[in-house]
Design a protein around this motif. Structure first.
Motif, PDB file in Angstrom:
ATOM      1  N   GLN A  51      44.141  49.102  46.739  1.00 26.91           N
ATOM      2  CA  GLN A  51      45.240  50.053  46.826  1.00 26.91           C
ATOM      3  C   GLN A  51      45.884  50.034  48.209  1.00 26.91           C
ATOM      4  O   GLN A  51      47.110  50.060  48.348  1.00 26.91           O
ATOM      5  N   LYS A  52      45.054  49.980  49.234  1.00 29.06           N
ATOM      6  CA  LYS A  52      45.564  49.982  50.601  1.00 29.06           C
ATOM      7  C   LYS A  52      46.344  48.716  50.912  1.00 29.06           C
ATOM      8  O   LYS A  52      47.396  48.747  51.545  1.00 29.06           O
ATOM      9  N   GLY A  53      45.831  47.590  50.449  1.00 26.14           N
ATOM     10  CA  GLY A  53      46.502  46.322  50.710  1.00 26.14           C
ATOM     11  C   GLY A  53      47.587  45.972  49.714  1.00 26.14           C
ATOM     12  O   GLY A  53      48.253  44.940  49.854  1.00 26.14           O
ATOM     13  N   LYS A  54      47.745  46.799  48.678  1.00 27.64           N
ATOM     14  CA  LYS A  54      48.732  46.562  47.626  1.00 27.64           C
ATOM     15  C   LYS A  54      48.563  45.177  47.008  1.00 27.64           C
ATOM     16  O   LYS A  54      49.514  44.414  46.841  1.00 27.64           O
ATOM     17  N   ILE A  55      47.321  44.838  46.719  1.00 27.47           N
ATOM     18  CA  ILE A  55      46.995  43.549  46.103  1.00 27.47           C
ATOM     19  C   ILE A  55      46.154  43.794  44.862  1.00 27.47           C
ATOM     20  O   ILE A  55      45.533  44.858  44.706  1.00 27.47           O
ATOM     21  N   SER A  56      46.145  42.828  43.988  1.00 26.10           N
ATOM     22  CA  SER A  56      45.453  43.000  42.712  1.00 26.10           C
ATOM     23  C   SER A  56      44.134  42.243  42.622  1.00 26.10           C
ATOM     24  O   SER A  56      43.377  42.442  41.676  1.00 26.10           O
ATOM     25  N   VAL A  57      43.843  41.377  43.605  1.00 27.10           N
ATOM     26  CA  VAL A  57      42.601  40.605  43.584  1.00 27.10           C
ATOM     27  C   VAL A  57      42.027  40.547  44.995  1.00 27.10           C
ATOM     28  O   VAL A  57      42.752  40.303  45.959  1.00 27.10           O
ATOM     29  N   LEU A  58      40.723  40.778  45.101  1.00 24.66           N
ATOM     30  CA  LEU A  58      40.038  40.716  46.387  1.00 24.66           C
ATOM     31  C   LEU A  58      38.924  39.672  46.341  1.00 24.66           C
ATOM     32  O   LEU A  58      38.239  39.548  45.318  1.00 24.66           O
ATOM     33  N   PRO A  59      38.725  38.932  47.431  1.00 26.88           N
ATOM     34  CA  PRO A  59      37.571  38.029  47.478  1.00 26.88           C
ATOM     35  C   PRO A  59      36.296  38.807  47.786  1.00 26.88           C
ATOM     36  O   PRO A  59      36.316  39.770  48.553  1.00 26.88           O
ATOM     37  N   VAL A  60      35.218  38.390  47.186  1.00 31.48           N
ATOM     38  CA  VAL A  60      33.905  38.994  47.413  1.00 31.48           C
ATOM     39  C   VAL A  60      33.016  37.924  48.037  1.00 31.48           C
ATOM     40  O   VAL A  60      32.962  36.790  47.544  1.00 31.48           O
ATOM     41  N   ALA A  61      32.339  38.278  49.130  1.00 29.65           N
ATOM     42  CA  ALA A  61      31.606  37.270  49.893  1.00 29.65           C
ATOM     43  C   ALA A  61      30.120  37.588  49.978  1.00 29.65           C
ATOM     44  O   ALA A  61      29.692  38.744  49.848  1.00 29.65           O
ATOM     45  N   ASN A  62      29.359  36.533  50.220  1.00 25.40           N
ATOM     46  CA  ASN A  62      27.945  36.685  50.538  1.00 25.40           C
ATOM     47  C   ASN A  62      27.811  37.133  51.992  1.00 25.40           C
ATOM     48  O   ASN A  62      28.791  37.240  52.722  1.00 25.40           O
TER      49      ASN A  62
ATOM     50  N   GLY B   6      29.461  34.978  54.611  1.00 22.81           N
ATOM     51  CA  GLY B   6      30.903  34.789  54.535  1.00 22.81           C
ATOM     52  C   GLY B   6      31.351  33.804  53.482  1.00 22.81           C
ATOM     53  O   GLY B   6      32.559  33.634  53.269  1.00 22.81           O
ATOM     54  N   THR B   7      30.415  33.124  52.821  1.00 20.64           N
ATOM     55  CA  THR B   7      30.785  32.194  51.755  1.00 20.64           C
ATOM     56  C   THR B   7      31.160  32.977  50.498  1.00 20.64           C
ATOM     57  O   THR B   7      30.820  34.155  50.340  1.00 20.64           O
ATOM     58  N   LEU B   8      31.841  32.312  49.601  1.00 13.51           N
ATOM     59  CA  LEU B   8      32.387  32.984  48.425  1.00 13.51           C
ATOM     60  C   LEU B   8      31.300  33.368  47.420  1.00 13.51           C
ATOM     61  O   LEU B   8      30.480  32.544  47.036  1.00 13.51           O
ATOM     62  N   TYR B   9      31.333  34.627  47.000  1.00 19.91           N
ATOM     63  CA  TYR B   9      30.468  35.099  45.908  1.00 19.91           C
ATOM     64  C   TYR B   9      31.269  35.200  44.618  1.00 19.91           C
ATOM     65  O   TYR B   9      30.806  34.807  43.550  1.00 19.91           O
ATOM     66  N   GLY B  10      32.479  35.777  44.703  1.00 19.17           N
ATOM     67  CA  GLY B  10      33.300  35.949  43.516  1.00 19.17           C
ATOM     68  C   GLY B  10      34.616  36.615  43.860  1.00 19.17           C
ATOM     69  O   GLY B  10      35.018  36.678  45.025  1.00 19.17           O
ATOM     70  N   THR B  11      35.288  37.125  42.847  1.00 16.86           N
ATOM     71  CA  THR B  11      36.549  37.843  43.044  1.00 16.86           C
ATOM     72  C   THR B  11      36.531  39.127  42.225  1.00 16.86           C
ATOM     73  O   THR B  11      35.989  39.163  41.121  1.00 16.86           O
ATOM     74  N   LEU B  12      37.131  40.169  42.783  1.00 16.22           N
ATOM     75  CA  LEU B  12      37.260  41.439  42.095  1.00 16.22           C
ATOM     76  C   LEU B  12      38.739  41.712  41.863  1.00 16.22           C
ATOM     77  O   LEU B  12      39.531  41.717  42.817  1.00 16.22           O
ATOM     78  N   SER B  13      39.124  41.920  40.615  1.00 13.71           N
ATOM     79  CA  SER B  13      40.520  42.176  40.295  1.00 13.71           C
ATOM     80  C   SER B  13      40.690  43.586  39.748  1.00 13.71           C
ATOM     81  O   SER B  13      39.720  44.232  39.318  1.00 13.71           O
ATOM     82  N   ALA B  14      41.937  44.057  39.775  1.00 13.69           N
ATOM     83  CA  ALA B  14      42.236  45.362  39.188  1.00 13.69           C
ATOM     84  C   ALA B  14      41.887  45.356  37.705  1.00 13.69           C
ATOM     85  O   ALA B  14      41.434  46.369  37.155  1.00 13.69           O
TER      86      ALA B  14
END
Length: 537
Positions: free
Chosen positions: A94-105, A108-116
């Motif tokens: 909501q703060k960033g006005k974006i619909s998908v966020l990266p989720v990290a271990n 800092g490596t990629l774990y997944g993505t969280l979307s609206a």
């Protein structure tokens, strides 16, 4: 600040390498944007001698200037930990006005993505199945802004169960509550006592006090007090779960900073995600790429020196923005989208032009840079014996030699002695200064080596001819020419295959031989290419 590459042609000669280095030094000395000298191929032995003589390293090697992911204005969003709450993830979106966020271990490596969409789907599922499993108490206290009232007896690491809300309009609604439940209530002492009697897992008390007697009888029931109302608390319980429970962590599509945009576009067209994680060379998340980022990519910016022909330039030039061209060759086929500064002058060396630009800006090159530029002029004018050489080249080389305190004759002999070493293969020699030209439908390759001992190279004539035939076949060329230019003899030994009759006619070569000495022929640019262009054109 984005780098601007200054690059010469492929298979770079000394003039090409040094003019890029000298012009980058001039630009940076004037306090302009960050200019970076670059090369498109390996430096020749001649160029190595010159660079070593004046204490320089070869410029940076680049393979192409195709647009990459790093050139896009992608979203540099905050990365959330996989253990963060769903509530925290939603707030970040909501703060960033974006619909998908990266989720990290943790690293800092990629774990997944969280979307609206992930959050919405989870919310709808929770309506039909109001049960939560394994909520960390730490998370629950965080989203509820709450505190545990019976710390110790009711302490536990996780809480789970079916979520039930106790409404004041129905005193019997807890009769069917199970011990494995989480009960949400307000200022309802009897409901709190009933829930404790059932030994439910957790009682969440909203905007109310809890009687001391109830706390004393709580046993293993965890009692949490929160300042928020019951309806909000009910929703926040479900959002206390870690992001890892609902985010997408399998079959993900992600890109790296060095990936090329045309490849990325093809992948995006074949998938249906709204955004894609971007990873660096260490596989750490640096941002998110959406489809609209691909619409207007930032192009790499380049300055071309010592050439203006597409076939001789860097791969991917059509995807780059050309800012300037500084050259002393014929005008060729490079096109630009916007007007640019072009400086093309009839002199024997590009470094002569660059040195004059130093003068025009009131800046004297350093002693080492002056020596480097003087050597490049000597190399490209073949010790001032090339027909392309002008008085301007001679005057500028002498001026630079005085700054650098070097002898031009000694420098010239050192330069041209490097090209006839026996430890170099014929392929290496032919590739040292190799250029291809497209003239009236003919594809022509002309390789030139300048030396002070042509006889030494001619002992390998048959090997050169065999290699030229191989190059012609592999590259689909009409003609291949090899110029062995001798500084002391002031002429060129010409070896050629393909379209022999035209070449013999152009240079008045008798008989049916494929080799001949051409006196006074020193320049590929001014004496060989124009003659063939006149016949083919």
């Amino acid at each position: 600040m984005d780098e601007i590459y200054i690059t010469g042609h492929r298979n770079p000669d000394t003039d090409s390498i040094v003019s890029a280095m000298a012009y980058a030094a001039l630009k940076n000395a004037l306090g302009q944007r960050q200019y970076q000298a670059a090369r498109l191929g390996e430096v020749s032995d001649e160029t190595k001698i010159v660079l070593n003589r004046f204490g320089f390293q070869p410029p940076r090697l680049i393979r192409n200037v195709r647009t990459q992911v790093r050139d896009l204005d992608y979203d540099t969003v905050s990365t959330l930990s996989a253990s963060a709450t769903i509530s925290r993830g939603w707030q970040a979106m909501q703060k960033g006005k974006i619909s998908v966020l990266p989720v990290a271990n943790e690293d800092g490596t990629l774990y997944g993505t969280l979307s609206a969409g992930d959050v919405a789907n989870y919310d709808m599922t929770s309506v039909r199945n109001p049960r939560v499993d394994g909520i960390p108490v730490y998370n629950l206290l965080s989203v509820l802004e709450g505190k545990i009232l019976n710390e110790g007896s009711g302490s536990r690491e996780v809480i789970e169960g079916e979520v039930t809300i106790a409404l004041p309009v129905s005193r019997e609604n807890l009769l069917f509550a199970k011990p494995d439940s989480i009960v949400v209530c307000g200022d309802q002492p009897d409901m709190i006592r009933r829930a404790i009697a059932l030994q439910v897992n957790c009682v969440i008390v909203c905007q109310a006090e809890v009687e001391p007697e109830a706390l004393a009888a709580a046993g293993q029931t965890c009692i949490i007090s929160t300042p928020i109302d019951a309806y909000q608390a009910l929703r926040m319980i479900f959002h206390a779960l870690p992001i890892s429970r609902i985010c997408k962590s399998k079959d993900m599509v992600c890109f790296h900073l060095d990936d090329y945009i045309d490849d990325v576009q093809n992948t995006v067209l074949e998938s249906r995600f709204r955004a894609y994680p971007i990873l660096d060379e260490e596989e750490k998340v640096v941002g998110m790429l959406s489809r609209f980022h691909l619409l207007r990519p930032r192009r790499k910016q380049v300055v071309l020196v010592d050439h203006n022909e597409k076939s001789q330039s860097v791969v991917g030039l059509e995807q780059a923005e050309i800012l300037e061209i500084i050259d002393h060759h014929r005008l060729a086929d490079i096109e630009t989208k916007n007007p640019i500064h072009v400086r093309n002058e009839a002199v024997g060396s590009t470094n002569t032009i660059v040195a004059e630009m130093y003068q025009e800006k009131g800046l004297m090159p350093t002693e080492k840079m002056a020596g480097l530029m003087a050597a490049a002029i000597v190399s490209d004018t073949v010790m001032f014996k090339s027909p392309t050489c002008t008085q301007r080249d001679i005057d500028m080389a002498n001026r630079l030699a005085r700054i650098a305190n070097v002898d031009l004759d000694q420098l010239g002999h050192a330069i041209f002695s490097a090209n006839c070493s026996d430890d170099k293969t014929v392929e290496m020699i032919l590739g040292t200064d190799y250029k291809e030209f497209h003239i009236a439908g003919h594809i022509l390759a002309v390789s030139q080596v300048t030396t002070v001992d042509s006889a030494r190279l001619l002992k390998r004539q048959d090997d050169f001819m065999d290699c030229m035939k191989k190059i012609r076949k592999e590259r689909g060329l009409n003609t291949v020419i090899f110029m062995i230019t001798d500084v002391l003899l002031e002429g060129t030994q010409l070896l050629f295959i393909g379209d022999e009759e035209t070449i013999r006619q152009a240079f008045a070569i008798p008989g049916d031989q494929n080799a001949a000495f051409l006196p006074k022929i020193m320049s590929r640019k001014k004496q060989v290419i124009p003659m063939l262009s006149a016949l083919w054109g």
